[in-house]
Design an enzyme around this catalytic site. Structure first.
Site, PDB file in Angstrom:
ATOM      1  N   ASN A  67       0.836  -1.196   0.000  1.00  0.00           N
ATOM      2  CA  ASN A  67       0.000   0.000   0.000  1.00  0.00           C
ATOM      3  C   ASN A  67       0.869   1.242   0.000  1.00  0.00           C
ATOM      4  O   ASN A  67       1.965   1.252   0.555  1.00  0.00           O
ATOM      5  CB  ASN A  67      -0.995  -0.016   1.173  1.00  0.00           C
ATOM      6  CG  ASN A  67      -0.446   0.658   2.415  1.00  0.00           C
ATOM      7  OD1 ASN A  67      -0.489   1.884   2.540  1.00  0.00           O
ATOM      8  ND2 ASN A  67       0.090  -0.148   3.333  1.00  0.00           N
ATOM      9  N   LEU A  71      -0.782   8.594   3.859  1.00  0.00           N
ATOM     10  CA  LEU A  71      -1.368   9.269   5.025  1.00  0.00           C
ATOM     11  C   LEU A  71      -2.485  10.246   4.659  1.00  0.00           C
ATOM     12  O   LEU A  71      -2.581  11.339   5.217  1.00  0.00           O
ATOM     13  CB  LEU A  71      -0.291   9.986   5.863  1.00  0.00           C
ATOM     14  CG  LEU A  71       0.817   9.128   6.472  1.00  0.00           C
ATOM     15  CD1 LEU A  71       1.700   9.980   7.377  1.00  0.00           C
ATOM     16  CD2 LEU A  71       0.247   7.956   7.267  1.00  0.00           C
ATOM     17  N   ASN A 125       3.488   7.642  14.731  1.00  0.00           N
ATOM     18  CA  ASN A 125       3.875   7.030  13.465  1.00  0.00           C
ATOM     19  C   ASN A 125       5.077   7.833  12.955  1.00  0.00           C
ATOM     20  O   ASN A 125       4.910   8.876  12.331  1.00  0.00           O
ATOM     21  CB  ASN A 125       2.694   7.070  12.489  1.00  0.00           C
ATOM     22  CG  ASN A 125       3.055   6.498  11.127  1.00  0.00           C
ATOM     23  OD1 ASN A 125       4.178   6.048  10.916  1.00  0.00           O
ATOM     24  ND2 ASN A 125       2.115   6.519  10.215  1.00  0.00           N
ATOM     25  N   CYS A 128       7.865   8.841   8.872  1.00  0.00           N
ATOM     26  CA  CYS A 128       7.661  10.042   8.071  1.00  0.00           C
ATOM     27  C   CYS A 128       9.054  10.578   7.722  1.00  0.00           C
ATOM     28  O   CYS A 128      10.023  10.290   8.440  1.00  0.00           O
ATOM     29  CB  CYS A 128       6.872  11.073   8.866  1.00  0.00           C
ATOM     30  SG  CYS A 128       7.486  11.284  10.538  1.00  0.00           S
TER      31      CYS A 128
HETATM   32  C1  LIG Z   1      -3.829  -0.151   3.783  1.00  0.00           C
HETATM   33  C2  LIG Z   1      -2.933   0.091   4.955  1.00  0.00           C
HETATM   34  C3  LIG Z   1      -2.897   1.353   5.551  1.00  0.00           C
HETATM   35  C4  LIG Z   1      -2.054   1.605   6.640  1.00  0.00           C
HETATM   36  N1  LIG Z   1      -2.051   2.829   7.213  1.00  0.00           N
HETATM   37  C5  LIG Z   1      -1.293   3.067   8.314  1.00  0.00           C
HETATM   38  C6  LIG Z   1      -1.354   4.322   8.988  1.00  0.00           C
HETATM   39  O1  LIG Z   1      -2.126   5.219   8.627  1.00  0.00           O
HETATM   40  N2  LIG Z   1      -0.531   4.483  10.064  1.00  0.00           N
HETATM   41  C7  LIG Z   1       0.298   3.506  10.524  1.00  0.00           C
HETATM   42  O2  LIG Z   1       0.996   3.723  11.522  1.00  0.00           O
HETATM   43  N3  LIG Z   1       0.345   2.295   9.925  1.00  0.00           N
HETATM   44  C8  LIG Z   1      -0.431   2.062   8.836  1.00  0.00           C
HETATM   45  N4  LIG Z   1      -0.399   0.822   8.242  1.00  0.00           N
HETATM   46  C9  LIG Z   1       0.494  -0.219   8.779  1.00  0.00           C
HETATM   47  C10 LIG Z   1      -0.241  -1.178   9.708  1.00  0.00           C
HETATM   48  O3  LIG Z   1      -0.772  -0.504  10.840  1.00  0.00           O
HETATM   49  C11 LIG Z   1       0.712  -2.299  10.195  1.00  0.00           C
HETATM   50  O4  LIG Z   1       1.780  -1.715  10.904  1.00  0.00           O
HETATM   51  C12 LIG Z   1       1.283  -3.137   9.052  1.00  0.00           C
HETATM   52  O5  LIG Z   1       0.357  -3.294   8.030  1.00  0.00           O
HETATM   53  C13 LIG Z   1       1.806  -4.504   9.519  1.00  0.00           C
HETATM   54  O6  LIG Z   1       0.795  -5.290  10.086  1.00  0.00           O
HETATM   55  P1  LIG Z   1      -0.105  -6.348   9.225  1.00  0.00           P
HETATM   56  O7  LIG Z   1       0.842  -7.202   8.447  1.00  0.00           O
HETATM   57  O8  LIG Z   1      -0.912  -7.077  10.255  1.00  0.00           O
HETATM   58  O9  LIG Z   1      -0.964  -5.508   8.321  1.00  0.00           O
HETATM   59  C14 LIG Z   1      -1.226   0.564   7.146  1.00  0.00           C
HETATM   60  C15 LIG Z   1      -1.279  -0.716   6.553  1.00  0.00           C
HETATM   61  C16 LIG Z   1      -2.112  -0.960   5.483  1.00  0.00           C
HETATM   62  C17 LIG Z   1      -2.141  -2.338   4.887  1.00  0.00           C
END
Ligand SMILES: Cc1cc2nc3c(=O)[nH]c(=O)nc-3n(C[C@H](O)[C@H](O)[C@H](O)COP(=O)(O)O)c2cc1C
Length: 299
Positions: A67, A71, A125, A128
């Site tokens: 993805n 943000l 987060n 950045c």
């Molecule tokens: C579509 C999508 C959007 C995400 N948006 C954010 C976000 O806005 N802020 C953040 O800290 N992590 C974001 N993440 C990261 C997830 O919170 C997580 O750290 C990461 O996907 C690993 O975990 P998972 O494999 O269970 O998804 C996003 C992940 C995905 C897939």
């Protein structure tokens, strides 16, 4: 059996939903019993609205997804006005994920959120851009220290620093967050990756690169949780490819005090409820009284 404390936050169980994968919770109200969750981490907000990256922003890969949302959000004013009233009523700890273009923005965001009673904690987060040198804040221990320190000064809420796996030594970044006063660290954010359409020769993402998540990252995330939890004294919140209770238990055995469910929410929105029940069943089966007894058992 499942109660746990992270900083000042008391959770009825260790299962949280990860930032960016659960919107601002309302989107999931008909699909998940929100009251059963340990905590909700909201999608990252910034000081000013952001449009995000060019389309396409998501693409599937073998055993995971890429993805590059960038943000996208409406900024803190809109968040407080439009999203907070609903979040305040859910009845589970609400943790707000924030990100800034510089230390001042983190400081201002944290100061404003500190005034809102219904917020239990802040997740930083720090994936950045670092304005002082190339790369991300989360790739630089000094910058990480500075951001956490600035936020710590302005908030009495629980502070969780979310680490990036795109580093050589994640432990030194975790230590910097701990030294600066973070109450916990969460790891991991997504791994930088890309995918190419061979017919057009173009990247499958408008931003060219994106963040890889899902089952494919689990073994690496698990190793990082294991490594970090052995080297710091604050709780580690583990995530990365958790799809079921077995995966969550692996993270706890590796050293996580709590876990977050991310990509799995897109595949099965109710999965976090199943994970909570699955962990309970595991504890009963193995005659474990408190789930704390198994944190970091795998040495
Ligand atoms: C579509 C999508 C959007 C995400 N948006 C954010 C976000 O806005 N802020 C953040 O800290 N992590 C974001 N993440 C990261 C997830 O919170 C997580 O750290 C990461 O996907 C690993 O975990 P998972 O494999 O269970 O998804 C996003 C992940 C995905 C897939």
């Amino acid at each position: 059996m499942m109660k746990i404390k992270i900083g000042k936050i008391e959770l009825k169980n260790p299962v949280m939903v990860a930032s960016g994968t659960f919107g601002y919770a309302k989107e999931f109200e008909k699909l998940v019993n929100l009251k059963h969750l340990g905590a909700i981490i909201t999608k990252t907000i910034t000081l000013n609205p952001r449009q995000g990256n060019p389309m396409p922003r998501i693409c599937e890969t073998a055993s995971g997804m890429l993805n590059a949302i960038g943000l996208q959000n409406e900024g803190i004013d809109d968040f407080i006005k439009e999203k907070m009233p609903y979040l305040s009523k859910i009845g589970v700890p609400i943790i707000i994920s924030i990100s800034g273009n510089n230390i001042d923005e983190f400081f201002i965001l944290a100061r404003r959120l500190n005034k809102i009673k219904a917020i239990s904690g802040i997740e930083l987060n720090i994936s950045c851009p670092n304005i002082k040198c190339r790369g991300l804040v989360a790739q630089d221990k000094k910058e990480t220290y500075e951001v956490v320190k600035a936020v710590r000064k302005t908030t009495s809420k629980t502070v969780i620093t979310k680490l990036s796996p795109n580093v050589t030594d994640i432990t030194e970044i975790a230590k910097a967050a701990e030294d600066a006063g973070s109450d916990a660290v969460s790891l991991v954010n997504t791994f930088l990756g890309m995918a190419i359409d061979v017919e057009t020769g173009k990247s499958k993402l408008g931003n060219i690169t994106g963040g890889l998540s899902g089952p494919c990252i689990k073994p690496i995330a698990l190793r990082m949780v294991h490594e970090v939890s052995r080297n710091i004294d604050i709780p580690v919140i583990g995530m990365g490819g958790i799809m079921n209770a077995g995966d969550a238990i692996e993270f706890i055995l590796a050293g996580a005090t709590a876990i977050q469910v991310g990509t799995a929410n897109f595949i099965e929105p109710g999965v976090s409820g199943k994970i909570i029940k699955g962990i309970e069943a595991y504890l009963k089966k193995h005659k474990i009284k408190k789930f704390q007894d198994i944190i970091g058992r795998t040495t």
